[in-house]
Design a protein around this motif. Sequence first.
Motif, PDB file in Angstrom:
ATOM      1  N   VAL A 808       0.849  -1.179   0.000  1.00 30.07           N
ATOM      2  CA  VAL A 808       0.000   0.000   0.000  1.00 30.07           C
ATOM      3  C   VAL A 808       0.892   1.239   0.000  1.00 30.07           C
ATOM      4  N   ALA A 809       0.540   2.201  -0.824  1.00 28.84           N
ATOM      5  CA  ALA A 809       1.244   3.486  -0.857  1.00 28.84           C
ATOM      6  C   ALA A 809       0.201   4.565  -0.628  1.00 28.84           C
ATOM      7  N   ARG A 810       0.544   5.559   0.159  1.00 22.34           N
ATOM      8  CA  ARG A 810      -0.429   6.593   0.484  1.00 22.34           C
ATOM      9  C   ARG A 810       0.250   7.944   0.606  1.00 22.34           C
ATOM     10  N   PHE A 811      -0.541   8.983   0.373  1.00 24.69           N
ATOM     11  CA  PHE A 811      -0.065  10.317   0.721  1.00 24.69           C
ATOM     12  C   PHE A 811      -1.169  11.070   1.439  1.00 24.69           C
ATOM     13  N   MET A 812      -0.753  11.979   2.314  1.00 26.41           N
ATOM     14  CA  MET A 812      -1.664  12.861   3.030  1.00 26.41           C
ATOM     15  C   MET A 812      -1.207  14.289   2.794  1.00 26.41           C
ATOM     16  N   THR A 813      -2.126  15.128   2.360  1.00 25.32           N
ATOM     17  CA  THR A 813      -1.761  16.497   2.025  1.00 25.32           C
ATOM     18  C   THR A 813      -1.545  17.332   3.278  1.00 25.32           C
ATOM     19  N   ASP A 814      -0.678  18.317   3.142  1.00 22.41           N
ATOM     20  CA  ASP A 814      -0.530  19.324   4.182  1.00 22.41           C
ATOM     21  C   ASP A 814      -1.803  20.171   4.223  1.00 22.41           C
ATOM     22  N   PRO A 815      -1.996  20.913   5.321  1.00 26.24           N
ATOM     23  CA  PRO A 815      -3.216  21.731   5.415  1.00 26.24           C
ATOM     24  C   PRO A 815      -3.381  22.735   4.280  1.00 26.24           C
ATOM     25  N   ASP A 816      -2.256  23.136   3.646  1.00 24.82           N
ATOM     26  CA  ASP A 816      -2.376  24.124   2.573  1.00 24.82           C
ATOM     27  C   ASP A 816      -2.706  23.491   1.228  1.00 24.82           C
ATOM     28  N   PHE A 817      -2.798  22.148   1.165  1.00 28.97           N
ATOM     29  CA  PHE A 817      -3.142  21.417  -0.050  1.00 28.97           C
ATOM     30  C   PHE A 817      -2.162  21.669  -1.187  1.00 28.97           C
ATOM     31  N   GLU A 818      -0.953  22.052  -0.860  1.00 28.23           N
ATOM     32  CA  GLU A 818       0.071  22.237  -1.878  1.00 28.23           C
ATOM     33  C   GLU A 818       1.140  21.146  -1.822  1.00 28.23           C
ATOM     34  N   ALA A 819       1.309  20.557  -0.655  1.00 30.47           N
ATOM     35  CA  ALA A 819       2.340  19.546  -0.472  1.00 30.47           C
ATOM     36  C   ALA A 819       1.751  18.366   0.278  1.00 30.47           C
ATOM     37  N   CYS A 820       2.483  17.254   0.242  1.00 29.60           N
ATOM     38  CA  CYS A 820       2.001  16.071   0.950  1.00 29.60           C
ATOM     39  C   CYS A 820       3.177  15.220   1.391  1.00 29.60           C
ATOM     40  N   GLU A 821       2.892  14.325   2.328  1.00 29.47           N
ATOM     41  CA  GLU A 821       3.858  13.313   2.737  1.00 29.47           C
ATOM     42  C   GLU A 821       3.361  11.961   2.239  1.00 29.47           C
ATOM     43  N   PHE A 822       4.301  11.148   1.736  1.00 30.58           N
ATOM     44  CA  PHE A 822       3.900   9.845   1.239  1.00 30.58           C
ATOM     45  C   PHE A 822       4.671   8.755   1.950  1.00 30.58           C
ATOM     46  N   ALA A 823       4.117   7.549   1.902  1.00 30.13           N
ATOM     47  CA  ALA A 823       4.772   6.386   2.498  1.00 30.13           C
ATOM     48  C   ALA A 823       4.444   5.164   1.658  1.00 30.13           C
ATOM     49  N   LEU A 824       5.325   4.190   1.698  1.00 37.73           N
ATOM     50  CA  LEU A 824       5.159   2.944   0.953  1.00 37.73           C
ATOM     51  C   LEU A 824       5.403   1.776   1.887  1.00 37.73           C
TER      52      LEU A 824
END
Length: 904
Positions: A808-824
Amino acid sequence: MKPHYLTPLFSPRNVAVIGASDTPGSLGQAVFANLLAGNFQGKLFPVNLNRRMVGGKMAFSSVRLIAEPVDLAVVVTALRTLPAVMRDCGKKGVKAVLLGKDFSDSDELERDILTEAMAIARYHGIRVLGPNVLGLMRPVAGFNASNYTGTVRPGNLALVSQSSALCAAMLDWADTKAIGFSSVVSVGEALDVDFGEILDFLVADRSTQGILLHIHHIHNARRFMSALRAAARSKPVVVIKSGRFEDHVTGLTHTSSLVESGDVFDTALARAGVLRVATIAQLFTAVKVLAANYRVIGKRLAIVTNGIGPGVLAADSAYANGVELATLSDETMALLNDSLPRNWSHGNPVDIIGDASPMRFRTAAKVCLDDPGVDGVLVIFTPQAGTDHLTTAQLMVGLQRETGKPLLLSWLGDAKVSSSRELFTKAKCVHFRAPEYGIEVFRNLASYHHNQQLLLQTPGPLEGMRAEPNVARARAVIAEALASGRTILPEYASKAVLAAFNIPVNPTELATDADQAVQLAERFGYPVVLKVDSPDIIYKSDVGGVELNISNENTLRQAFAAILQRAREKRPLARLNGVTVQPMQKRRTAREVMVGVAQDAIFGPVITFGTGGIAVEVIDDLTISLPPLNDYLVESMIGKTRVGQTLGAFKNLPPIKREALKDVLLRVSEMVCELPELRELDINPLMVDEEGVLALDARMIVGEVRGSSRRRYSHMAIMPYPMHMLHCATLKDGTRVTIRPVRPEDAEMQQDFVRNLSEESRYNRYMSSIKQLSQSVLVRFTQLDYDREMALAMTRANDDGAEEMLAVARFMTDPDFEACEFALEVADRWQGKGIGPVLMEALFEAAREQGLSTMRGEVLAANKGMLKLMHRLGFKVEPHPEDRSLTLVSKELQPGAESVVTAG
């Protein structure tokens, strides 16, 4: 994850009060005095043109003269000063401004000044709360930037209100009930910061355990629904709505005339998994009950009482509130017969007789709670000879700790039972002076459970194994109409769109003269139906424009001429295209229903279902839902209507083909998702019987799609399941896999995936030696808002035919919806199969679709396949200056913007 961008507003370190004053009775004095008295740990800077000192603190003539950084500026000066003040704040680098005055009654010139000030704020990147007259409080932090003069206790509830007056009333009411708050936010006009952004902050706020909302109107439905759903997944949210009868639904069809904005708002709140209440008292009571983890799975209530009169009154209240009195099981009845006096009521309400001892109360309540057909118990105590209210109360407190079902307590009387009420309060047991209030709370608990089930529904626009619609054909019909300047599709064109989505329709063709009508009738076969066709006549029966059961050519020619003559007499200016011809359908066992689409100005398209036919506006039988729909939501819609009760075996009629009706509602949901041009729709009547369904008549209204609505699904308040991201792939060992977005029903598969990871893998991923995911984390990982996050699972069918998660790979956006963190994450036994590059490429495509500019995450730097993927996608690999990992720079995710992926 970086701090929320509203942190300078809600948790400022340095605050400037522009307009701070020592003048008694002034707004500047009230706000600055509250800040000084609130034990705020940051620094306060008064700004005043005419004073060197305010409240014992050195004052500044401009915010620009303050030497230290300023996070928040509270502005309480006159409106005419706002543009200059906002420029000064911009040049100082202030991140947030609270407008502490109310400018809602300003004239046109003053509104222009406010507009100019807001434009300056946007230019400098300043976030603005208000304007409003109350302000902002963070009691848990000793921060009170308001002019409220009462006491506000610290606590774990957040109160967000659009009305300063109602907010003040709620605070006063809460103080008398010893209720405290983590935050109090007066939103005001919400010219900039709105409900959605505030909710986003409160979701992540550890001091907030429950959220109370007062809403009058909202500006951004998608952001509001997205934030509300995120909040409701982790914290109880209770809403009180004002302005229910303001109408945001306008249109030409029956559906639009029947739908009210208040009903749309209720539907949206239910779909978000929150609870709507009608009064301030219900607001606080509901959130206390929910925060105490009282939960129900149904609305079946048992009433235990030592007075049949109060018990019957409570039963009447239950009936009036739509609460079902539970039918006690045979085993429960046997136990009660053994334990209670012979003259007990032998039913529900369970009257245990006036002299009931504490143990008799406990036994009856415990037996009812243990009954699987009971979802909650209301205990009503009346002080009578031989009773012991305090000991009974003590036993109830202990019993509540033994059960997961709600035990609602109502001790009638006043002075005689006051010590029991004090005990309930200390033990945090929910109790009521009158049983009716307990009934209302139980109803709200049942509604909350139902709404939480709605929250889990994430249907796709093209869900399931149904035949694919011809979306291109439908769009071509609509585009042709719009190109010719028409927004109201004629019946035959409306049916063409329905047919493109595989909805069965009665064939309909246009005849411009009687000869052509005769030819069509002979092709269809008599009897036929004639209907006038005009873009200016919505309801054909209003002008006598319908003739049924025409059985021969002579009758047809007469009817054709009569229809056109009546239409010209009733609507002399109407454009008449001719008359449509369609087969006359006679089905003896058919029922008529209506399916429609209306457009709400706030929440966008809504789908309706109810009784059909010519009396649709007289028979008030309609239910609505926000798209997208799935089987659960469709069944819920059908079950709420009166006509829904007639669709089974009814009198001498056989049951209808229910799956065919559900399929129509699901197809209409597909249309709404895929056709943003669709504004209104009436399928009325839709004939349903044991053979299937048939749309006898249809009317569709369309419109151009402009601006941001061109982005996929942006016209909808709820983002559907992104089915277009599902695809198949082959690993390098030949294994066939499916890559698809995660859904709520994947929770157990996700849990199995984590359990089967090695201890080392679990520790590296979660920085903890967990054995499995907690329930809250599992919910967070599987109940997704695809508008702001993404999780892609790679699965395969194992030897048993069951679906197995490989990675599973996922990302969650920062509150500003411009950047995100992802994990695999990859299952240990599937390492080295080439999963990483395949899954990450799909994840990067999802990020590209959401317009993200930056991605931060962890991948193995030694993974050559991953590095090759990064190069192929256009990433530039550079050493990270701080942690010796890799920085990957790309211009692929968003044109003209760099994106960074940190590979550790």
